[in-house]
Design a protein around this motif. Structure first.
Motif, PDB file in Angstrom:
ATOM      1  N   LYS A 194       0.847  -1.196   0.000  1.00 40.53           N
ATOM      2  CA  LYS A 194       0.000   0.000   0.000  1.00 40.53           C
ATOM      3  C   LYS A 194       0.876   1.237   0.000  1.00 40.53           C
ATOM      4  N   ARG A 195       0.456   2.227  -0.781  1.00 39.94           N
ATOM      5  CA  ARG A 195       1.067   3.542  -0.667  1.00 39.94           C
ATOM      6  C   ARG A 195       0.489   4.172   0.593  1.00 39.94           C
ATOM      7  N   VAL A 196       1.298   4.937   1.296  1.00 39.76           N
ATOM      8  CA  VAL A 196       0.866   5.566   2.545  1.00 39.76           C
ATOM      9  C   VAL A 196       1.133   7.062   2.465  1.00 39.76           C
ATOM     10  N   MET A 255       4.126  11.623   1.241  1.00 35.98           N
ATOM     11  CA  MET A 255       4.144  10.175   1.095  1.00 35.98           C
ATOM     12  C   MET A 255       5.229   9.556   1.975  1.00 35.98           C
ATOM     13  N   TRP A 296      -9.058   5.158   3.359  1.00 33.50           N
ATOM     14  CA  TRP A 296      -8.644   4.240   2.305  1.00 33.50           C
ATOM     15  C   TRP A 296      -9.100   4.836   0.984  1.00 33.50           C
ATOM     16  N   TRP A 323      -2.739   5.343 -10.354  1.00 33.63           N
ATOM     17  CA  TRP A 323      -2.347   4.992  -8.987  1.00 33.63           C
ATOM     18  C   TRP A 323      -3.097   3.778  -8.451  1.00 33.63           C
ATOM     19  N   ASP A 380      -4.317   1.709  -4.914  1.00 38.81           N
ATOM     20  CA  ASP A 380      -4.959   2.242  -3.713  1.00 38.81           C
ATOM     21  C   ASP A 380      -3.908   2.729  -2.718  1.00 38.81           C
ATOM     22  N   GLN A 381      -4.372   3.494  -1.735  1.00 37.40           N
ATOM     23  CA  GLN A 381      -3.478   3.999  -0.698  1.00 37.40           C
ATOM     24  C   GLN A 381      -4.237   4.134   0.609  1.00 37.40           C
ATOM     25  N   ALA A 385      -4.409   6.863   3.662  1.00 41.73           N
ATOM     26  CA  ALA A 385      -4.021   8.235   4.002  1.00 41.73           C
ATOM     27  C   ALA A 385      -4.378   8.515   5.454  1.00 41.73           C
TER      28      ALA A 385
END
Length: 168
Positions: free
Chosen positions: A25-27, A57, A90, A97, A99-100, A102
């Protein structure tokens, strides 16, 4: 046959194989930071359109709360202490992109408000604005996240969102 913890080398190799197959996951980590007048700090990134909450990020294996502290130090020269978590959002895949997840943390009130000047090329501007002005400047997803962060700060309880909207 699956290895057991009794064979540490084989067990760690087995776990590493499973880990390699897991989703990454991108955070993102941002902060709600206010001045004594109740205005919120916004930044104007140079790498995307529109204003944003300060943050950024996460780097590999970096905790989100460290991300936001690092980003404010690097981009604005601010040393902040977080006082809690306000939002977990989420965000589904969009455009190019994946999903991430945040996070929005509570940075409290910045009592010594001097002119905030960006310290790197990622920001063109930073300023405190009224909540109403912030809602005008922010893109819809961030506008929702800001509203939920303000509500969570008032309640004293964080909120979980799906793409900027209350999940339940």
């Amino acid at each position: 046959m699956r290895p057991t913890p009794g064979d540490p080398d084989a067990w760690n190799a087995y776990l590493a194989e499973g880990n390699a197959k897991q989703a990454r996951k991108r955070v993102a980590a941002d902060v709600l930071l206010r001045d004594p007048l109740g205005r919120v700090l916004l930044v104007n990134p140079t790498y995307k359109p529109g204003w944003d909450l300060p943050g950024g990020m996460a780097e590999a294996n970096e905790p989100p709360e460290h991300t936001v502290v690092r980003e404010l130090r690097e981009e604005l020269g601010l040393e902040i202490t977080l006082s809690g978590l306000l939002v977990v959002d989420w965000v589904p895949p969009h455009g190019p992109w994946d999903d991430q997840v945040a996070f929005v943390f509570d940075g409290g009130t910045l009592h010594t408000v001097e002119e905030l000047l960006p310290r790197d090329e990622e920001l063109s501007e930073a300023r405190f604005v009224s909540v109403g002005k912030a809602r005008e400047l922010l893109p819809q997803r961030m506008r929702n996240r800001l509203s939920e962060a303000l509500a969570a700060a008032s309640r004293g309880r964080p909120v979980y969102l799906h793409d900027g909207h209350t999940a339940w």
